[in-house]
Scaffold this motif. Structure first.
Motif, PDB file in Angstrom:
ATOM      1  N   GLN B   8      16.569   5.232  -7.180  1.00  0.00           N
ATOM      2  CA  GLN B   8      16.538   4.640  -5.851  1.00  0.00           C
ATOM      3  C   GLN B   8      15.101   4.363  -5.415  1.00  0.00           C
ATOM      4  OE1 GLN B   8      19.003   7.776  -4.467  1.00  0.00           O
ATOM      5  NE2 GLN B   8      20.584   6.335  -3.766  1.00  0.00           N
ATOM      6  N   LEU B   9      14.193   5.246  -5.855  1.00  0.00           N
ATOM      7  CA  LEU B   9      12.784   5.002  -5.559  1.00  0.00           C
ATOM      8  C   LEU B   9      12.327   3.733  -6.263  1.00  0.00           C
ATOM      9  CD1 LEU B   9      10.190   6.039  -4.251  1.00  0.00           C
ATOM     10  CD2 LEU B   9       9.718   7.282  -6.375  1.00  0.00           C
ATOM     11  N   MET B  11      14.190   1.293  -6.978  1.00  0.00           N
ATOM     12  CA  MET B  11      14.780   0.168  -6.267  1.00  0.00           C
ATOM     13  C   MET B  11      13.908  -0.213  -5.072  1.00  0.00           C
ATOM     14  SD  MET B  11      18.519  -0.123  -4.490  1.00  0.00           S
ATOM     15  CE  MET B  11      18.036   0.819  -3.063  1.00  0.00           C
ATOM     16  N   THR B  12      13.437   0.813  -4.371  1.00  0.00           N
ATOM     17  CA  THR B  12      12.558   0.554  -3.234  1.00  0.00           C
ATOM     18  C   THR B  12      11.282  -0.139  -3.683  1.00  0.00           C
ATOM     19  OG1 THR B  12      13.389   2.559  -2.234  1.00  0.00           O
ATOM     20  CG2 THR B  12      11.405   1.621  -1.270  1.00  0.00           C
ATOM     21  N   LEU B  15      11.968  -3.632  -4.389  1.00  0.00           N
ATOM     22  CA  LEU B  15      12.056  -4.426  -3.159  1.00  0.00           C
ATOM     23  C   LEU B  15      10.673  -4.703  -2.591  1.00  0.00           C
ATOM     24  CD1 LEU B  15      15.071  -2.875  -1.240  1.00  0.00           C
ATOM     25  CD2 LEU B  15      14.789  -5.275  -1.907  1.00  0.00           C
ATOM     26  N   ALA B  16       9.826  -3.662  -2.663  1.00  0.00           N
ATOM     27  CA  ALA B  16       8.469  -3.825  -2.142  1.00  0.00           C
ATOM     28  C   ALA B  16       7.711  -4.882  -2.932  1.00  0.00           C
ATOM     29  CB  ALA B  16       7.733  -2.490  -2.204  1.00  0.00           C
ATOM     30  N   LEU B  18       8.996  -7.276  -4.541  1.00  0.00           N
ATOM     31  CA  LEU B  18       9.575  -8.569  -4.181  1.00  0.00           C
ATOM     32  C   LEU B  18       8.980  -9.046  -2.859  1.00  0.00           C
ATOM     33  CD1 LEU B  18      11.719 -10.186  -5.663  1.00  0.00           C
ATOM     34  CD2 LEU B  18      13.426  -9.182  -4.170  1.00  0.00           C
ATOM     35  N   ALA B  19       8.847  -8.093  -1.957  1.00  0.00           N
ATOM     36  CA  ALA B  19       8.302  -8.454  -0.652  1.00  0.00           C
ATOM     37  C   ALA B  19       6.879  -8.968  -0.771  1.00  0.00           C
ATOM     38  CB  ALA B  19       8.335  -7.241   0.283  1.00  0.00           C
ATOM     39  N   LEU B  20       6.112  -8.350  -1.687  1.00  0.00           N
ATOM     40  CA  LEU B  20       4.732  -8.791  -1.864  1.00  0.00           C
ATOM     41  C   LEU B  20       4.670 -10.236  -2.335  1.00  0.00           C
ATOM     42  CD1 LEU B  20       3.096  -5.636  -3.422  1.00  0.00           C
ATOM     43  CD2 LEU B  20       2.668  -6.612  -1.172  1.00  0.00           C
ATOM     44  N   LEU B  21       5.708 -10.623  -3.046  1.00  0.00           N
ATOM     45  CA  LEU B  21       5.746 -12.009  -3.520  1.00  0.00           C
ATOM     46  C   LEU B  21       5.916 -12.989  -2.373  1.00  0.00           C
ATOM     47  CD1 LEU B  21       7.969 -11.665  -6.698  1.00  0.00           C
ATOM     48  CD2 LEU B  21       5.512 -12.062  -6.612  1.00  0.00           C
ATOM     49  N   PHE B  22       6.259 -12.443  -1.198  1.00  0.00           N
ATOM     50  CA  PHE B  22       6.491 -13.316  -0.053  1.00  0.00           C
ATOM     51  C   PHE B  22       5.201 -13.873   0.533  1.00  0.00           C
ATOM     52  CE2 PHE B  22      10.736 -11.341   1.414  1.00  0.00           C
ATOM     53  CZ  PHE B  22      11.349 -11.975   0.366  1.00  0.00           C
TER      54      PHE B  22
END
Lengths: 194, 166
Positions: B8-9, B11-12, B15-16, B18-22
């Motif tokens: 789960q870590l 996974m987080t 997600l993080a 992925l978020a940086l790719l934003f």
């Protein structure tokens, strides 16, 4: 123990090696917060000095127009939904690529509260109707004008898309060619938020 | 007490990441409008950069080129380079007819600068046909303003002068 809101890491609060203390909703909140910060980060990137850049995190300017089906299109009526406001034109090649995807998103996420709204910056409504039929647009489209462009900080390049949250606040501005995969992730994030 | 383990870590973290790719929603080049009518068909030697054009326009005593906007009339009404004339959308037959009539009485040696800025350069449907039209008509001093993204980003946002239609 107040573990419901704590966020521990191994070596500090964990009870064993490689174990962390993090309820699922805290994990979810952390992830959403991170996503939100990433959105803020994007928004702060000065892609342009348009006033529209400053619209991010502000209330979306309200407008009322008549759509191609002669129905009233009132942005305010979509409060409570996530709105993808897309400025486009029939001569805009990247727009033509995005719009079939928007049609699919409207179909896929409509029941979760997504409402796509198209504003054509064409000069000729007849061309817009033709394109709308050809693309089988399943969301309302209205003709744009200078006033509407001004409201959104000057639409001086297409495509231009605004993501508006359920509270009517602009959360992102996407200008030019956009990575639709990333945009969809953002949409999903906004749809998950209440 | 619920426990969340490493997956789960991860996974987080995923997600993080992925978020940086934003960092930006601008995407890689795709969907290029290519072919003879593309802006890509315009010779590099005929391109003029915004800074250079602005310098020409701001320099007193120099002969100014005729500026023709060959994109959307609505975008022209929103903002255009001062002194420029709307000459019809180059991607449409009616637009090319308007362009033809706009330049009909001009000397073939007249300095002309075309611009659009409706969408990213490689995707602009208007400039290529407009440039070809003038070339086919025999104009020999035609340049095209290179706006990489659009008029807003590459002209307005840089502080170069604009005016609106009234």
């Amino acid at each position: 123990m107040n573990g419901a809101t704590s966020l521990g890491i191994a070596g500090k609060t964990a009870r064993g090696p490689w174990v962390i203390q993090m309820p699922f909703f805290a994990l979810r909140r952390f992830a959403l917060t991170f996503l939100f910060l990433a959105v803020c980060s994007m928004a702060s990137e000065a892609q342009s000095a348009f006033a529209a850049t400053t619209l991010v995190h502000k209330k979306a300017p309200e407008f009322v127009r008549t759509d191609l089906d002669h129905k009233r299109l009132d942005l305010n009526a979509y409060r409570g939904k996530v709105v993808l406001l897309n400025f486009w034109a029939t001569w805009c090649a990247p727009c033509q690529v995005e719009m079939p995807v928007f049609v699919a998103w409207q179909r896929r996420y409509g029941s979760r509260g997504l409402q796509i709204v198209g504003i054509s910056m064409d000069d000729d409504p007849a061309l817009v109707r033709e394109a709308s039929d050809k693309l089988k647009l399943n969301y309302p489209v209205a003709m744009g004008d200078v006033k509407l462009g001004d409201l959104y900080g000057g639409v001086l390049g297409l495509p231009m898309t605004f993501l508006i949250d359920r509270h009517g606040k602009i959360q992102a501005k996407c200008q030019g060619e956009t990575d639709l995969g990333k945009m969809e992730i953002r949409l999903q994030s906004l749809l998950s938020s209440r | 007490m619920k426990r969340t383990r490493i997956p789960q870590l991860a996974m987080t973290a995923g997600l993080a990441a992925l978020a940086l790719l934003f960092g930006s929603l601008h995407c890689p080049a795709q969907y290029i409008v290519s072919g003879p009518g593309s802006a890509l068909s315009i010779p590099q030697s005929q391109l003029i950069q915004p800074e250079a054009l602005n310098h020409v326009l701001q320099t007193k005593g120099t002969e100014k080129p005729l500026l023709l906007q060959v994109g959307s009339h609505l975008l022209f009404d929103e903002a255009h380079i001062p002194g420029s004339v709307y000459a019809g959308a180059g991607s449409q037959p009616t637009g090319l007819q308007q362009l033809q009539s706009t330049v009909a009485t001009l000397s073939k040696k007249k300095a002309i600068v075309l611009y659009c800025g409706c969408c990213p350069w490689n995707r602009c449907p208007n400039l290529g046909p407009a440039f070809k039209q003038l070339h086919d008509m025999g104009f020999t001093n035609v340049n095209v303003l290179y706006l990489a993204d659009n008029l807003g980003t590459d002209w307005v946002a840089k502080g170069y002068p604009v005016e609106r239609s009234h």
